[in-house]
Design an enzyme around this catalytic site. Structure first.
Site, PDB file in Angstrom:
ATOM      1  CB  SER A 235     -79.158 -13.334 -29.127  1.00 18.63           C
ATOM      2  OG  SER A 235     -78.874 -12.942 -27.798  1.00 18.63           O
ATOM      3  CG  HIS A 300     -79.551 -17.293 -28.814  1.00 17.46           C
ATOM      4  ND1 HIS A 300     -80.764 -17.065 -28.219  1.00 17.46           N
ATOM      5  CD2 HIS A 300     -78.620 -16.655 -28.056  1.00 17.46           C
ATOM      6  CE1 HIS A 300     -80.594 -16.320 -27.145  1.00 17.46           C
ATOM      7  NE2 HIS A 300     -79.299 -16.062 -27.017  1.00 17.46           N
TER       8      HIS A 300
END
Length: 361
Positions: A235, A300
């Site tokens: 991610s 993220h």
């Protein structure tokens, strides 16, 4: 031919003579290249054209002369837009579509359309997706996705674990392990749909830099802000690419002529939000292997920060030299300072804070 207009061999020719040369031989040139040459003449304020600039443009070298030409964004284009051209083959339509998906300037789209040869192909994103994710997890580990409830989850030699942070490869190799099939699926979809077109336009070097920078920033962000948690998944790199691309679209909204751009942005944001929300929920969900918590979601956010800083600068202009951009050096310096800070944090902060880390797997 241009040298005939420079009898004194100064290396320059007046713009008037240059225009007459283009009018005389313009039919022999590619119309898109002719448009760039005319833009070069329009952009020159000194009343003369450098012969080497002409050679560079004709040999597809993106020199300062070309950057001078594309800076004239308010000039009238001398031919129809690339989108209006008909009779294109399937591969030509694909290249044109990629150009409109990623580039905000018509002159850049035409230059890319004329010069793209698919050699080399977008090998980085395809390799990192197919070989790294599927081949390694499927063949070596005999399991395509390692669920966080699987016995081999924490014993994997690839994921980042706070007790094993001295093993430096884990700050990169954690991208090869995913917390569930939905985690892998969303990352692969976003990586291929966004990463492959970006690599086709900007090249493997730039895209791999953004991707790897996002990956490293993701694991370092976890080690600083969520110190007791492991991290898995790609991610960080995926969010760096997607956020850079979306920010580039927003910043150049009027120039982006791609169809359904609002829908595409909405779909990308929904996918990112769903995957991020799932990561937050999983982080605070009771762990299958206490006292070690589930993977952190901070990777993220680290990827997003890389995307909207370094990534935007890299993708802002098609093949513009990064060393000529002040913002590039500013954001690169900030990134390097963060990496150095995180390294010292990992060396000293864990012992100074006397944290209770989960036992090593």
């Amino acid at each position: 031919l241009l040298s005939q207009f420079d009898p004194d061999n100064t290396g320059y020719v007046s713009t008037e003579k240059f225009r007459s040369l283009l009018q005389r031989h313009g039919s022999e040139l590619d119309p898109h290249k002719l448009e760039v040459l005319l833009a070069l003449a329009d952009s020159n304020s000194e009343g003369r054209i450098c012969y080497q600039d002409f050679v560079n443009l004709m040999s597809n070298k993106r020199s300062n002369s070309f950057r001078q030409a594309i800076l004239q964004g308010n000039r009238r284009l001398c031919s129809k837009a690339l989108l209006e051209e008909t009779g294109l083959s399937l591969s030509q339509r694909l290249i044109r579509h990629v150009a409109y998906e990623t580039l905000p300037r018509e002159i850049d789209r035409k230059w890319y359309y004329d010069s793209y040869t698919c050699c080399p192909p977008p090998w980085f994103m395809i390799t990192i997706t197919i070989v790294a994710f599927f081949l390694y997890n499927g063949v070596v580990l005999d399991r395509f996705v390692l669920q966080v409830s699987h016995p081999l989850y924490l014993k994997n030699a690839l994921l980042y674990h706070p007790q094993l942070r001295a093993q430096a490869w884990r700050y990169l190799t954690y991208i090869f392990v995913h917390a569930g099939i939905e985690h892998l699926g969303l990352n692969v979809v976003l990586q291929l749909l966004v990463g492959v077109p970006l690599e086709m336009v900007h090249g493997a070097a730039r895209i791999s830099f953004v991707y790897v920078a996002g990956v490293v920033a993701g694991s370092l962000a976890v080690s600083v802000a969520d110190m007791t948690a492991p991290v898995v998944g790609s991610s960080g790199g995926v969010y760096a690419l997607v956020s850079a691309h979306l920010a580039n679209i927003v910043m150049n909204w009027s120039g982006m002529k791609c169809q359904f751009k609002l829908l595409r942005m909405a779909v990308a944001l929904i996918c990112m939000s769903f995957e991020f929300g799932r990561a937050v929920w999983l982080r605070f969900h009771p762990s299958a292997y206490p006292p070690c918590p589930h993977p952190s979601f901070m990777a993220h956010l680290g990827g997003v920060m890389v995307g909207i800083t370094l990534g935007v600068i890299i993708l802002r202009n098609y093949e513009q030299r990064l060393q000529d951009q002040t913002l590039w050096w500013i954001f690169l310096s900030i990134y390097v300072i963060f990496v150095l800070f995180a390294i010292f944090w990992n060396i000293f902060a864990y012992s100074l804070l006397d944290l209770k880390l989960p036992p090593p797997p």
